[in-house]
Design an enzyme around this catalytic site. Structure first.
Site, PDB file in Angstrom:
ATOM      1  N   GLY A   7       1.268   0.883  -2.651  1.00  0.00           N
ATOM      2  CA  GLY A   7       2.611   0.442  -3.043  1.00  0.00           C
ATOM      3  C   GLY A   7       2.725  -1.071  -3.136  1.00  0.00           C
ATOM      4  O   GLY A   7       3.351  -1.610  -4.050  1.00  0.00           O
ATOM      5  N   CYS A   8       2.098  -1.765  -2.202  1.00  0.00           N
ATOM      6  CA  CYS A   8       2.159  -3.228  -2.186  1.00  0.00           C
ATOM      7  C   CYS A   8       1.380  -3.820  -3.357  1.00  0.00           C
ATOM      8  O   CYS A   8       1.796  -4.816  -3.948  1.00  0.00           O
ATOM      9  CB  CYS A   8       1.636  -3.762  -0.857  1.00  0.00           C
ATOM     10  SG  CYS A   8       2.637  -3.204   0.544  1.00  0.00           S
TER      11      CYS A   8
END
Length: 150
Positions: A43-44
């Site tokens: 996600g990052c």
């Protein structure tokens, strides 16, 4: 908890090159300040790459992007190098800024509770006031929302 319209807390953290960066350095500029849990995680990485892929549009709006996590400088360097990120990443290993901005919180994942960074983005205007806050950010289409609010 921080609120839109209030002054953003100042900070002084080292960037990926070990240079100190503070909010005061950006007086007169709009800052997109985004907090994320960890370099090199799915996600990052998606969020960082979305900011990278929209970098020209962000700059056209007259804004700068600062990403903040508790990762060490060396990890930020590797993250920037691997994904060719054109913006600054700040390291808050002591979690002082994370706490000041209210993003270091109790989280739950797969039945376990732990302290961590809740994905959050703020737009801070040139006078240092918080213009917009997104908490518990969902990565998909988030950068598009940020651009709409710049």
């Amino acid at each position: 908890m921080l609120k839109e319209g209030q002054k953003a807390p100042d900070f002084k953290l080292d960037d990926q090159d070990g240079k100190p960066v503070s909010l005061k350095d950006f007086k007169g500029k709009t800052v997109v300040l985004y907090f994320y849990p960890k370099d090199m995680t799915p996600g990052c990485t998606q969020e960082a790459c979305d900011f990278r892929d929209n970098w020209t549009a962000v700059k056209k709006k007259g804004a700068v992007v600062l990403g903040v996590s508790a990762d060490p400088i060396k990890r930020h360097q590797a993250f920037i190098g691997k994904y060719e990120l054109p913006f600054t990443l700040l390291s808050d290993e002591k979690k002082e800024m994370l706490k000041a901005y209210g993003v270091w919180k109790l989280k739950k994942f797969m039945g376990k509770e732990f302290m961590g960074i809740v994905r959050t983005t703020l737009i801070i205007d040139g006078a240092g006031k918080i213009k917009k806050i997104w908490d518990k950010v969902s990565v998909k289409d988030h950068v598009k929302e940020v651009l709409e609010n710049l």
